[in-house]
Write a protein that holds these residues in place. Sequence first.
Motif, short mmCIF file in Angstrom:
data_model
loop_
_atom_site.label_atom_id
_atom_site.label_comp_id
_atom_site.label_asym_id
_atom_site.label_seq_id
_atom_site.Cartn_x
_atom_site.Cartn_y
_atom_site.Cartn_z
N PRO A 1 0.81 -1.23 0.00
CA PRO A 1 0.00 0.00 0.00
C PRO A 1 0.84 1.27 0.00
CG PRO A 1 -0.91 -1.60 1.55
CD PRO A 1 0.41 -2.15 1.09
N ASP A 2 2.02 1.23 0.62
CA ASP A 2 2.84 2.44 0.67
C ASP A 2 3.58 2.70 -0.64
OD1 ASP A 2 4.84 0.53 0.74
OD2 ASP A 2 5.75 1.24 2.61
N ALA A 3 3.36 1.82 -1.64
CA ALA A 3 3.97 2.04 -2.96
C ALA A 3 3.06 2.85 -3.87
CB ALA A 3 4.30 0.71 -3.62
N ASP A 4 1.84 3.15 -3.42
CA ASP A 4 0.92 3.93 -4.25
C ASP A 4 1.58 5.23 -4.71
OD1 ASP A 4 -0.96 2.01 -3.86
OD2 ASP A 4 -2.48 3.32 -2.99
N GLY A 5 1.46 5.48 -6.00
CA GLY A 5 2.02 6.70 -6.57
C GLY A 5 3.37 6.50 -7.23
N LEU A 6 4.09 5.46 -6.83
CA LEU A 6 5.34 5.14 -7.51
C LEU A 6 5.03 4.58 -8.89
CD1 LEU A 6 7.30 3.23 -4.69
CD2 LEU A 6 7.64 5.60 -5.43
N THR A 7 5.97 4.73 -9.82
CA THR A 7 5.82 4.00 -11.07
C THR A 7 6.26 2.56 -10.85
OG1 THR A 7 8.07 4.42 -11.88
CG2 THR A 7 6.38 6.10 -12.36
N VAL A 8 5.82 1.70 -11.76
CA VAL A 8 6.24 0.30 -11.67
C VAL A 8 7.75 0.19 -11.73
CG1 VAL A 8 6.13 -1.95 -12.83
CG2 VAL A 8 4.06 -0.54 -12.63
N GLY A 9 8.37 0.99 -12.57
CA GLY A 9 9.82 0.98 -12.67
C GLY A 9 10.49 1.41 -11.38
N GLU A 10 9.95 2.45 -10.75
CA GLU A 10 10.52 2.92 -9.49
C GLU A 10 10.38 1.86 -8.40
OE1 GLU A 10 9.64 7.72 -10.09
OE2 GLU A 10 8.19 6.43 -9.06
N LEU A 11 9.24 1.20 -8.35
CA LEU A 11 9.04 0.14 -7.36
C LEU A 11 9.99 -1.02 -7.61
CD1 LEU A 11 7.51 -1.00 -4.95
CD2 LEU A 11 5.74 -1.83 -6.54
N ALA A 12 10.18 -1.40 -8.87
CA ALA A 12 11.10 -2.49 -9.18
C ALA A 12 12.53 -2.14 -8.76
CB ALA A 12 11.05 -2.81 -10.67
N ALA A 13 12.90 -0.86 -8.95
CA ALA A 13 14.26 -0.44 -8.60
C ALA A 13 14.51 -0.53 -7.10
CB ALA A 13 14.49 0.99 -9.10
N GLN A 14 13.46 -0.50 -6.30
CA GLN A 14 13.64 -0.60 -4.85
C GLN A 14 13.98 -2.02 -4.40
OE1 GLN A 14 10.11 0.95 -2.94
NE2 GLN A 14 10.57 3.08 -3.49
N VAL B 1 7.93 -10.48 -9.84
CA VAL B 1 8.89 -11.54 -10.19
C VAL B 1 9.95 -11.54 -9.10
CG1 VAL B 1 10.51 -12.40 -11.92
CG2 VAL B 1 8.44 -11.19 -12.65
N ALA B 2 10.01 -12.62 -8.35
CA ALA B 2 10.85 -12.65 -7.15
C ALA B 2 11.95 -13.70 -7.25
CB ALA B 2 10.00 -12.93 -5.91
N GLU B 3 13.12 -13.34 -6.76
CA GLU B 3 14.21 -14.30 -6.65
C GLU B 3 13.96 -15.23 -5.46
OE1 GLU B 3 17.64 -11.75 -6.50
OE2 GLU B 3 17.77 -11.66 -8.71
N ALA B 4 14.79 -16.25 -5.34
CA ALA B 4 14.55 -17.28 -4.32
C ALA B 4 14.49 -16.73 -2.90
CB ALA B 4 15.61 -18.36 -4.44
N ASP B 5 15.25 -15.66 -2.64
CA ASP B 5 15.25 -15.09 -1.29
C ASP B 5 14.11 -14.09 -1.06
OD1 ASP B 5 16.04 -12.90 -2.76
OD2 ASP B 5 17.91 -12.56 -1.66
N GLY B 6 13.24 -13.93 -2.06
CA GLY B 6 12.11 -13.01 -1.94
C GLY B 6 12.33 -11.65 -2.55
N THR B 7 13.53 -11.35 -3.03
CA THR B 7 13.80 -10.05 -3.64
C THR B 7 13.02 -9.91 -4.95
OG1 THR B 7 16.03 -10.00 -2.71
CG2 THR B 7 15.57 -8.50 -4.55
N VAL B 8 12.19 -8.88 -5.03
CA VAL B 8 11.38 -8.66 -6.23
C VAL B 8 12.18 -7.83 -7.21
CG1 VAL B 8 9.26 -7.66 -7.14
CG2 VAL B 8 9.22 -8.87 -4.94
N VAL B 9 12.44 -8.41 -8.38
CA VAL B 9 13.33 -7.78 -9.36
C VAL B 9 12.57 -7.20 -10.54
CG1 VAL B 9 15.29 -9.21 -8.72
CG2 VAL B 9 13.72 -10.00 -10.50
N ASP B 10 11.29 -7.53 -10.68
CA ASP B 10 10.53 -7.01 -11.82
C ASP B 10 9.04 -7.21 -11.53
OD1 ASP B 10 10.03 -5.86 -14.28
OD2 ASP B 10 10.78 -7.54 -15.48
#
Length: 421
Positions: free
Chosen positions: A23-36, A406-415
């Motif tokens: 919910p706190d990602a509202d307003g970010l672009t998808v690209g900005e959220l992925a970069a986090q 799209v998440a890596e095995a440790d849970g990191t969302v990369v896309d």
Amino acid sequence: MSTEALVRLAGERVDHRFKGLPPDADGLTVGELAAQRRNLFTDGFATPVLALSAERLEHNLRLMETYATRHGLAFAPHGKTSMAPQLFHRQLEHGAWGITLAVPHQVRVARAFGIRRAFLANELVDPAALRWVATELAADPSFRFICYVDSVRGVELMDAALEGAARPVDVVVELGAGEGARTGVRTEAECLAVADAVAATDTLRLVGVAGYEGEVPQADPERVRAWLTRLVALAVDLDKAGRFGQAEEIVVSAGGSAWFDSVAEVFAGIPELSVPVLKLLRSGAYVSHDDGHYRKVTPFNRVPEEGALEPAFRLWAQVVSRPTPEQAFVNAGKRDAAHDLDLPSAQVVRRDGVERPATGIEVTRLSDQHAWLSTAPGAELEVGDWVGLGLSHPCTSFDKWPLIPVAEADGTVVDYVRTFF
């Protein structure tokens, strides 16, 4: 055009339309959220949330690229499985010839994201859709479009709708998989009549034959191979009769996700024809695979030396009620989980950052927003636990989630994969 369209996807704003996202990602672009590079489990994602495994997705893409190359097949994966333009382009990067679609709207989505080769595995007689195809062909000389025909009447309707078109529409005769099967011409004599009807037009060009072996009644290896042999023989006979006179190559196409080993085997025996042959496989469910129907029927089960696909989906839901020792409920139901072929399967339980197998836990039923879990004696499950569910049938899984981490095995969302219906 494709690059610009994909960039626009990355610029889309995250908001309430996309379930499961923080919910706190509202307003970010998808690209900005992925970069986090947020973590799926610790950085604000809300259950239920569907995720794709980054590693398994890449494995499946590479495996089918290798398979098609090894067997001398061109590959046009069925996009109805995912309807995700980012995955279309990843498939193209892994050697796909083009993308297969099921209905005209899906072709429009593919074209909006720069797909240059589209195989419509369906009949097309709608005048508005045909006029749109004609406009696309006239505007873009590099655009290749192929669709099915299976009746003289259908050819007549197409011809009327396409009158005055700048380029003919390429068609393939669809051979039905047998009595009681879905679409497609039932007999070789009828196929010849359809081919003759196409030849009598200026708006259509016959370029091959095609069908779907998954519709063979009581399908088994022998019946599927017999139908595929008929398909190849039809191509040979039509070629001998000069029905592909305007074609630069002859398309012979089949291949769902259950029998592509039989397709590879039979297509290997296609003889030399008057022009080169495009042996076109259309399997699409491989890209995400699943934990239900397709996991049971994948050809790699029959030919394990070819490799193995890996289920890439996992739906995470949370235990919200534990009313009895034998029963629990998680907050994902029919609106979240594919359920048209098999129920989801409980795979893992996650608590305090630790995952363990979901031993003794079974999904027995789905309501709109709940999955009913049966818990055997000794099954350890508490309110608040996350349960990772395996899903069946990729098509309806993608349809339920418009933006998928799209998440890596440790849970990191990369896309994030954007889907269209």
